[in-house]
Design a protein around this motif. Sequence first.
Motif, PDB file in Angstrom:
ATOM      1  N   ASN A 250       0.850  -1.187   0.000  1.00 47.06           N
ATOM      2  CA  ASN A 250       0.000   0.000   0.000  1.00 47.06           C
ATOM      3  C   ASN A 250       0.891   1.244   0.000  1.00 47.06           C
ATOM      4  N   GLU A 251       1.540   1.479  -1.126  1.00 47.53           N
ATOM      5  CA  GLU A 251       2.522   2.563  -1.233  1.00 47.53           C
ATOM      6  C   GLU A 251       1.856   3.912  -0.974  1.00 47.53           C
ATOM      7  N   ILE A 252       2.500   4.748  -0.189  1.00 43.88           N
ATOM      8  CA  ILE A 252       1.943   6.078   0.098  1.00 43.88           C
ATOM      9  C   ILE A 252       2.097   6.967  -1.127  1.00 43.88           C
ATOM     10  N   ILE A 258       4.497   2.685 -13.812  1.00 41.72           N
ATOM     11  CA  ILE A 258       4.649   1.359 -13.200  1.00 41.72           C
ATOM     12  C   ILE A 258       5.910   1.260 -12.346  1.00 41.72           C
ATOM     13  N   PHE A 259       6.550   2.392 -12.074  1.00 44.31           N
ATOM     14  CA  PHE A 259       7.747   2.313 -11.232  1.00 44.31           C
ATOM     15  C   PHE A 259       7.373   1.916  -9.800  1.00 44.31           C
ATOM     16  N   ARG A 260       6.333   2.526  -9.270  1.00 36.67           N
ATOM     17  CA  ARG A 260       5.912   2.195  -7.910  1.00 36.67           C
ATOM     18  C   ARG A 260       4.423   1.874  -7.938  1.00 36.67           C
ATOM     19  N   MET A 261       4.107   0.597  -7.827  1.00 32.41           N
ATOM     20  CA  MET A 261       2.722   0.162  -7.949  1.00 32.41           C
ATOM     21  C   MET A 261       2.243  -0.422  -6.624  1.00 32.41           C
ATOM     22  N   ARG A 262       0.939  -0.589  -6.522  1.00 37.39           N
ATOM     23  CA  ARG A 262       0.403  -1.208  -5.303  1.00 37.39           C
ATOM     24  C   ARG A 262       0.276  -2.728  -5.491  1.00 37.39           C
ATOM     25  N   MET A 267      10.532 -11.155  -9.099  1.00 36.42           N
ATOM     26  CA  MET A 267      11.239 -12.388  -9.470  1.00 36.42           C
ATOM     27  C   MET A 267      12.357 -12.498  -8.432  1.00 36.42           C
ATOM     28  N   GLU A 268      12.182 -13.437  -7.515  1.00 30.67           N
ATOM     29  CA  GLU A 268      13.121 -13.511  -6.396  1.00 30.67           C
ATOM     30  C   GLU A 268      13.796 -14.877  -6.336  1.00 30.67           C
ATOM     31  N   MET A 269      15.028 -14.846  -5.882  1.00 31.33           N
ATOM     32  CA  MET A 269      15.762 -16.089  -5.701  1.00 31.33           C
ATOM     33  C   MET A 269      16.459 -16.032  -4.347  1.00 31.33           C
ATOM     34  N   HIS A 313      15.343  -4.289   7.454  1.00 33.81           N
ATOM     35  CA  HIS A 313      15.381  -4.878   8.795  1.00 33.81           C
ATOM     36  C   HIS A 313      15.966  -6.293   8.819  1.00 33.81           C
ATOM     37  N   TYR A 314      16.084  -6.934   7.656  1.00 25.44           N
ATOM     38  CA  TYR A 314      16.528  -8.326   7.640  1.00 25.44           C
ATOM     39  C   TYR A 314      17.970  -8.520   7.143  1.00 25.44           C
ATOM     40  N   ALA A 315      18.658  -7.442   6.758  1.00 25.64           N
ATOM     41  CA  ALA A 315      19.912  -7.643   6.011  1.00 25.64           C
ATOM     42  C   ALA A 315      21.153  -7.158   6.756  1.00 25.64           C
ATOM     43  N   ARG A 330      17.469   4.804 -10.836  1.00 27.44           N
ATOM     44  CA  ARG A 330      16.558   4.273  -9.819  1.00 27.44           C
ATOM     45  C   ARG A 330      16.734   2.752  -9.706  1.00 27.44           C
ATOM     46  N   GLU A 331      16.325   2.229  -8.550  1.00 29.67           N
ATOM     47  CA  GLU A 331      16.481   0.790  -8.279  1.00 29.67           C
ATOM     48  C   GLU A 331      15.608  -0.084  -9.193  1.00 29.67           C
ATOM     49  N   VAL A 332      16.239  -1.130  -9.749  1.00 32.22           N
ATOM     50  CA  VAL A 332      15.469  -2.153 -10.472  1.00 32.22           C
ATOM     51  C   VAL A 332      15.501  -3.457  -9.678  1.00 32.22           C
ATOM     52  N   GLU A 333      16.638  -3.684  -9.019  1.00 28.69           N
ATOM     53  CA  GLU A 333      16.821  -4.970  -8.349  1.00 28.69           C
ATOM     54  C   GLU A 333      17.583  -4.766  -7.051  1.00 28.69           C
ATOM     55  N   GLY A 334      17.248  -5.563  -6.052  1.00 32.22           N
ATOM     56  CA  GLY A 334      17.984  -5.507  -4.799  1.00 32.22           C
ATOM     57  C   GLY A 334      18.708  -6.824  -4.575  1.00 32.22           C
ATOM     58  N   SER A 337      21.995  -9.619   1.644  1.00 33.57           N
ATOM     59  CA  SER A 337      22.494 -10.711   2.466  1.00 33.57           C
ATOM     60  C   SER A 337      21.596 -10.751   3.696  1.00 33.57           C
ATOM     61  N   ARG A 338      20.707 -11.757   3.762  1.00 34.70           N
ATOM     62  CA  ARG A 338      19.645 -11.753   4.787  1.00 34.70           C
ATOM     63  C   ARG A 338      20.010 -12.553   6.030  1.00 34.70           C
ATOM     64  N   THR A 339      21.250 -13.013   6.089  1.00 39.12           N
ATOM     65  CA  THR A 339      21.738 -13.840   7.213  1.00 39.12           C
ATOM     66  C   THR A 339      20.749 -14.984   7.491  1.00 39.12           C
ATOM     67  N   THR A 372      18.373 -12.427  -4.371  1.00 41.05           N
ATOM     68  CA  THR A 372      18.316 -11.463  -5.481  1.00 41.05           C
ATOM     69  C   THR A 372      16.840 -11.214  -5.748  1.00 41.05           C
ATOM     70  N   SER A 373      16.459  -9.944  -5.799  1.00 40.91           N
ATOM     71  CA  SER A 373      15.031  -9.616  -5.894  1.00 40.91           C
ATOM     72  C   SER A 373      14.816  -8.508  -6.916  1.00 40.91           C
ATOM     73  N   ILE A 374      14.193  -8.888  -8.029  1.00 42.60           N
ATOM     74  CA  ILE A 374      14.008  -7.898  -9.094  1.00 42.60           C
ATOM     75  C   ILE A 374      12.522  -7.676  -9.338  1.00 42.60           C
ATOM     76  N   ASP A 377       7.954  -5.440 -13.143  1.00 45.48           N
ATOM     77  CA  ASP A 377       7.375  -4.250 -13.774  1.00 45.48           C
ATOM     78  C   ASP A 377       8.441  -3.162 -13.966  1.00 45.48           C
ATOM     79  N   ARG A 378       9.348  -3.058 -12.996  1.00 45.01           N
ATOM     80  CA  ARG A 378      10.429  -2.071 -13.147  1.00 45.01           C
ATOM     81  C   ARG A 378      11.373  -2.460 -14.264  1.00 45.01           C
ATOM     82  N   MET A 379      11.602  -3.769 -14.379  1.00 43.32           N
ATOM     83  CA  MET A 379      12.452  -4.264 -15.466  1.00 43.32           C
ATOM     84  C   MET A 379      11.784  -3.923 -16.803  1.00 43.32           C
TER      85      MET A 379
HETATM   86  N1  GAP Z   1      12.382  -9.601  -0.871  1.00 47.90           N
HETATM   87  C1  GAP Z   1      13.084  -8.371  -0.841  1.00 47.90           C
HETATM   88  C2  GAP Z   1      12.335  -7.255  -1.348  1.00 47.90           C
HETATM   89  O1  GAP Z   1      11.138  -7.337  -1.565  1.00 47.90           O
HETATM   90  P1  GAP Z   1      12.575  -4.756  -2.108  1.00 47.90           P
HETATM   91  O2  GAP Z   1      13.825  -3.955  -2.370  1.00 47.90           O
HETATM   92  O3  GAP Z   1      11.568  -4.200  -1.193  1.00 47.90           O
HETATM   93  O4  GAP Z   1      13.106  -6.165  -1.591  1.00 47.90           O
HETATM   94  C3  GAP Z   1      12.583  -5.782  -4.502  1.00 47.90           C
HETATM   95  O5  GAP Z   1      11.880  -5.086  -3.497  1.00 47.90           O
HETATM   96  C4  GAP Z   1      12.248  -5.225  -5.851  1.00 47.90           C
HETATM   97  O6  GAP Z   1      10.844  -5.216  -6.060  1.00 47.90           O
HETATM   98  C5  GAP Z   1      12.669  -3.764  -6.059  1.00 47.90           C
HETATM   99  O7  GAP Z   1      14.006  -3.683  -6.493  1.00 47.90           O
HETATM  100  C6  GAP Z   1      11.709  -3.292  -7.133  1.00 47.90           C
HETATM  101  O8  GAP Z   1      12.188  -3.626  -8.420  1.00 47.90           O
HETATM  102  C7  GAP Z   1      10.468  -4.117  -6.867  1.00 47.90           C
HETATM  103  N2  GAP Z   1       9.458  -3.310  -6.152  1.00 47.90           N
HETATM  104  C8  GAP Z   1       9.385  -3.049  -4.836  1.00 47.90           C
HETATM  105  N3  GAP Z   1       8.323  -2.282  -4.555  1.00 47.90           N
HETATM  106  C9  GAP Z   1       7.696  -2.045  -5.728  1.00 47.90           C
HETATM  107  C10 GAP Z   1       6.530  -1.319  -6.112  1.00 47.90           C
HETATM  108  N4  GAP Z   1       5.780  -0.705  -5.220  1.00 47.90           N
HETATM  109  N5  GAP Z   1       6.192  -1.281  -7.430  1.00 47.90           N
HETATM  110  C11 GAP Z   1       6.937  -1.928  -8.346  1.00 47.90           C
HETATM  111  N6  GAP Z   1       8.046  -2.630  -8.042  1.00 47.90           N
HETATM  112  C12 GAP Z   1       8.424  -2.696  -6.758  1.00 47.90           C
END
Ligand code: GAP
Length: 513
Positions: A250-252, A258-262, A267-269, A313-315, A330-334, A337-339, A372-374, A377-379
């Motif tokens: 629920n993004e403020i 589509i950069f910041r969607m609700r 795609m996570e690994m 909080h987890y890394a 801007r961020e596409v992927e994070g 290291s979540r220990t 790795t978390s991408i 939609d941002r991609m």
């Molecule tokens: N599991 C870790 C995690 O969720 P995050 O950095 O919060 O990490 C990972 O999110 C990726 O998800 C971001 O790099 C971004 O590409 C995408 N993402 C996060 N919030 C988004 C949003 N509101 N709309 C579109 N993409 C989003």
Amino acid sequence: MSQEDIFKKIIAHCKEYGFIFQSSEIYDGLSAVYDYGQNGVELKNNIKQYWWDAMTKLNENIVGVDAAIFMHPKTWEASGHVGAFNDPLIDNKDSKKRYRADVLIEEYLEKLEGKIQKEIAKASKRFGDSFDEQQFRKTNPRVLANQSKMDETKARFVNALENNDLANLKKIIEDSDIACPVSGSKNWTDVRQFNLMFSTQLGSVTEEANTIYLRPETAQGIFVNYLNVQKTGRMKIPFGIAQIGKAFRNEIVARQFIFRMREFEQMEMQFFIKPGTEMEWYNFWKEKRMNWHKALGMGDENYRFHDHDKLPHYANAATDIEFLFPIGFREVEGIHSRTDFDLGNHEKFSGKKMQYFDTDENKNYVPYVVETSIGLDRMFLSIVSNAYAEEIVESTGEKRIIMKIPAVLAPVKLAVFPLTKKDGLPEKAREIIDQLKLDFNCQFEEKDTIGRRYRRQDAIGTPFCITIDHQTLEDNTVTIRYRDTMEQERVVIDKLQGIMNDKVSLKELLKTL
Ligand code: GAP
């Protein structure tokens, strides 16, 4: 044209050519929720395939899962999302608009950086080759003043975030004279924490219903299944589990298309490793993931790493892969290291052992995780914004809009045009499509002039167009026209499969990784 104007054009183009529509548009849409159209879904599927194959086919120790969106509510207590998945929000009392306090401060810092860059650009123009940027930064009073403001604000900002000090966040906004972009006033409320998870009810009778959450990340579906997969797949550490799926927040401040969607897709690994080896794997995945991006050929200079000042909080280490969008880097992927944060907490909250027995070491431990978390939609946005181009065609002076989408990801790979609607040309075109359609997404087009048909295919990024003419019926040759160069070539039909394979095969791209 300003970058803002270019961004607006890309958004309009995505709608006009069936890539992305506003969700429930007939009811005036739903804020920060989007639907993918006929071309958008093809591009999205191709991105998914590229990611999935790069993870699971190229790494024999990575397998996939598809976990449910709904999870037991305790999951989110264990993961820390109930307690800590918050954004600091602030309202402007005059405009009644709501903002993320951290974003207001980040934008202020960007503005100061912009002012410094402007001074540097001006001086560089004035002094030409003899310009010494380092010297200039050290001596120019305006640059020094802005740099010192930036350093001081940044230090206070990091401190406030680390200590969850909301009063200080507000103080920074006030001290920096940050005004509401809508009302121009500096009349702010206090900063409050706002949890980003959507909740809903499971069960039919309200009193008995349980509050559950729409998952804010896909990762937890992997964590809770890690032992199921490890045991049934007889996986040995190090190993990974990949997943593609929807996530909800629920993004403020939900803007920038589509950069910041609700509702979005991730795609996570999660890569499970021996404790103590996390920095080695963290660096390994940083490099691997950057190579995956760069292999698409969208310009190495458009990517950079951005290490986090404030860790999630987890890394214990975190970086972003950033892409140069029209709105800036801007961020596409994070990469995090979540220990053993997640598995350790799931062990505590569920009372179930999350330990792995390491036969090489002859001992049990809770694995560490590098993730790795991408955002899919941002991609997608990085691809369409990099692809969009307006060109003047030299021979005709006409403007053409072209989507230079990497050929391997293009929604339609091949368009086949019969020159006319008669003399057996459409039948011949369909014959070619029948030969190729199981390997490549093909489109048949017989309306309008060939020029117009080219323009339509350029606008959706089709890398190859083929024209069938009367000569085709005589010698089995066709004209192939290449999207980016507009060059045309006469080739025999039998060669088409090979040409297409070379240029648009995912296999060839994966081989380069
Ligand atoms: N599991 C870790 C995690 O969720 P995050 O950095 O919060 O990490 C990972 O999110 C990726 O998800 C971001 O790099 C971004 O590409 C995408 N993402 C996060 N919030 C988004 C949003 N509101 N709309 C579109 N993409 C989003």
